[in-house]
Design an enzyme around this catalytic site. Sequence first.
Site, PDB file in Angstrom:
ATOM      1  N   LYS A 115     -23.460  21.324 -12.309  1.00  0.00           N
ATOM      2  CA  LYS A 115     -22.636  20.666 -11.291  1.00  0.00           C
ATOM      3  C   LYS A 115     -23.358  20.569  -9.960  1.00  0.00           C
ATOM      4  O   LYS A 115     -23.192  19.589  -9.236  1.00  0.00           O
ATOM      5  CB  LYS A 115     -21.293  21.390 -11.128  1.00  0.00           C
ATOM      6  N   LYS A 197     -22.051  16.123 -23.564  1.00  0.00           N
ATOM      7  CA  LYS A 197     -20.652  16.518 -23.740  1.00  0.00           C
ATOM      8  C   LYS A 197     -19.701  15.467 -23.157  1.00  0.00           C
ATOM      9  O   LYS A 197     -19.991  14.937 -22.079  1.00  0.00           O
ATOM     10  CB  LYS A 197     -20.489  17.850 -23.004  1.00  0.00           C
ATOM     11  N   LYS A 200     -14.997  14.641 -17.976  1.00  0.00           N
ATOM     12  CA  LYS A 200     -14.208  13.848 -17.026  1.00  0.00           C
ATOM     13  C   LYS A 200     -15.111  13.249 -15.957  1.00  0.00           C
ATOM     14  O   LYS A 200     -14.875  12.150 -15.491  1.00  0.00           O
ATOM     15  CB  LYS A 200     -13.189  14.742 -16.320  1.00  0.00           C
TER      16      LYS A 200
HETATM   17  P1  TYM Z   1     -11.923  21.827 -17.774  1.00  0.00           P
HETATM   18  O1  TYM Z   1     -10.806  21.374 -16.916  1.00  0.00           O
HETATM   19  O2  TYM Z   1     -13.271  21.216 -17.561  1.00  0.00           O
HETATM   20  O3  TYM Z   1     -11.571  21.610 -19.291  1.00  0.00           O
HETATM   21  C1  TYM Z   1     -10.340  22.059 -19.858  1.00  0.00           C
HETATM   22  C2  TYM Z   1     -10.579  22.556 -21.276  1.00  0.00           C
HETATM   23  O4  TYM Z   1     -11.172  21.518 -22.070  1.00  0.00           O
HETATM   24  C3  TYM Z   1     -12.342  22.015 -22.707  1.00  0.00           C
HETATM   25  N1  TYM Z   1     -13.328  20.911 -22.828  1.00  0.00           N
HETATM   26  C4  TYM Z   1     -13.872  20.509 -23.974  1.00  0.00           C
HETATM   27  N2  TYM Z   1     -13.719  20.952 -25.246  1.00  0.00           N
HETATM   28  C5  TYM Z   1     -14.416  20.299 -26.211  1.00  0.00           C
HETATM   29  N3  TYM Z   1     -15.260  19.248 -25.971  1.00  0.00           N
HETATM   30  C6  TYM Z   1     -15.438  18.793 -24.713  1.00  0.00           C
HETATM   31  N4  TYM Z   1     -16.240  17.753 -24.475  1.00  0.00           N
HETATM   32  C7  TYM Z   1     -14.730  19.427 -23.646  1.00  0.00           C
HETATM   33  N5  TYM Z   1     -14.676  19.214 -22.304  1.00  0.00           N
HETATM   34  C8  TYM Z   1     -13.804  20.151 -21.825  1.00  0.00           C
HETATM   35  C9  TYM Z   1     -12.853  23.107 -21.797  1.00  0.00           C
HETATM   36  O5  TYM Z   1     -13.692  24.006 -22.487  1.00  0.00           O
HETATM   37  C10 TYM Z   1     -11.561  23.745 -21.341  1.00  0.00           C
HETATM   38  O6  TYM Z   1     -11.105  24.676 -22.289  1.00  0.00           O
HETATM   39  N6  TYM Z   1     -13.216  26.227 -15.798  1.00  0.00           N
HETATM   40  C11 TYM Z   1     -12.246  25.567 -16.642  1.00  0.00           C
HETATM   41  C12 TYM Z   1     -10.829  25.716 -16.191  1.00  0.00           C
HETATM   42  C13 TYM Z   1     -10.371  27.123 -15.975  1.00  0.00           C
HETATM   43  C14 TYM Z   1     -10.045  28.067 -16.976  1.00  0.00           C
HETATM   44  C15 TYM Z   1      -9.613  29.223 -16.283  1.00  0.00           C
HETATM   45  C16 TYM Z   1     -10.087  28.037 -18.361  1.00  0.00           C
HETATM   46  C17 TYM Z   1     -10.147  27.702 -14.772  1.00  0.00           C
HETATM   47  N7  TYM Z   1      -9.697  28.967 -14.956  1.00  0.00           N
HETATM   48  C18 TYM Z   1      -9.241  30.372 -16.963  1.00  0.00           C
HETATM   49  C19 TYM Z   1      -9.685  29.195 -19.036  1.00  0.00           C
HETATM   50  C20 TYM Z   1      -9.270  30.337 -18.340  1.00  0.00           C
HETATM   51  C21 TYM Z   1     -12.580  24.079 -16.670  1.00  0.00           C
HETATM   52  O7  TYM Z   1     -13.181  23.552 -15.792  1.00  0.00           O
HETATM   53  O8  TYM Z   1     -12.038  23.416 -17.729  1.00  0.00           O
END
Ligand code: TYM
Length: 331
Positions: A115, A197, A200
């Site tokens: 990032k 990957k 978003k």
């Molecule tokens: P975020 O918002 O980027 O994504 C949310 C969830 O989607 C999963 N994900 C994917 N899984 C499979 N293939 C993909 N291409 C893909 N892109 C995203 C992510 O692994 C996630 O599970 N840091 C986290 C948010 C967060 C969080 C937490 C998660 C903040 N605090 C505590 C768990 C526990 C994030 O940015 O996810």
Amino acid sequence: MQNKKSRVFSGIQPTGNIHLGNYLGAIKNWVDRQDHYENIFCVVNSHAITIPQDPKILKEKTFELSAMLLACGIDPKKSTLFIQSQVQEHTSLAWLLTCITPMGDLNRMTQFKDKSQKNPKSILSGLFNYPNLMSADILLYQSDFVPVGEDQKQHIELARDTALRFNRDFGETFVIPKPLIMQEGARIMGLDDPSKKMSKSSGDKPNHLIALIDTPEEILKKFKKATTDSQNLITFDKERLGVYNLLTIYQCFTQKSQKTIEEEFKGEGYGKLKSKIAEVVIESLRPIRESYNYLITQKDYLEKILAEGAKSAREIAQKTYQDAKEKMGLI
Ligand code: TYM
């Protein structure tokens, strides 16, 4: 006597459009296992501001994502759903954890490297500290499991290390959480470039992601344009990234075995594969899109669910935070 259910916590950022990767890697698993666990799910808007956001859009996206999670099947009777910034203990505990986490541990985080490379001229300290806020999210709720996609594994390992360090230095305080990562769908790749990957932040590229709110026409068009290869062979071969990704998406939605799927497409071309996948995805997402379009008009209902969610989250979070704060000697 019935055993107490294990607790899961997970979060998702209200940025960009929620896509198939988020759904298959995380949300679908949260929904499918709601009866197995005690569930807490969080729209992590405080994480979102580690990258500059337009305040008005961030607010809208926070409600949109909440509506989308309900549309996907998060049931407020079975799961607590809330907005991170409405429970202040998240940022309070993050500070305590920041004070026991070495810079070196944060420096190793691959998401920070990715990032920060996207905007090397302005790397905010919040982005560097992001994993401490995420550790706080998880540890506040004494979570046993954290269901996520593969990209979050490293952050959860850091949360585990942080919990172990705190318990060692200040006495038993936190449950040590474990990641819960599915075998299929944990890493869905971009349709335009299956070496990257699905994300978003690449949502501005026209054929990169399938958003859960895409229309049937858009979904079909994007699958038709998905990058494959010239072999015209439909098998689960991890080396052939594009075809493997498409087959994985198909497998996640149909729940068929790899063998059955390979049989089904034996002798067929990529054109057939793509239209069949598009059909399955369109039909699976149709009820979600319809439910979302309704829920997003029900602002009062949404606010009520989120207020109730924040209230029950707060009850747990306050207890854990008070305990951690006292153990560190803060008055
Ligand atoms: P975020 O918002 O980027 O994504 C949310 C969830 O989607 C999963 N994900 C994917 N899984 C499979 N293939 C993909 N291409 C893909 N892109 C995203 C992510 O692994 C996630 O599970 N840091 C986290 C948010 C967060 C969080 C937490 C998660 C903040 N605090 C505590 C768990 C526990 C994030 O940015 O996810």
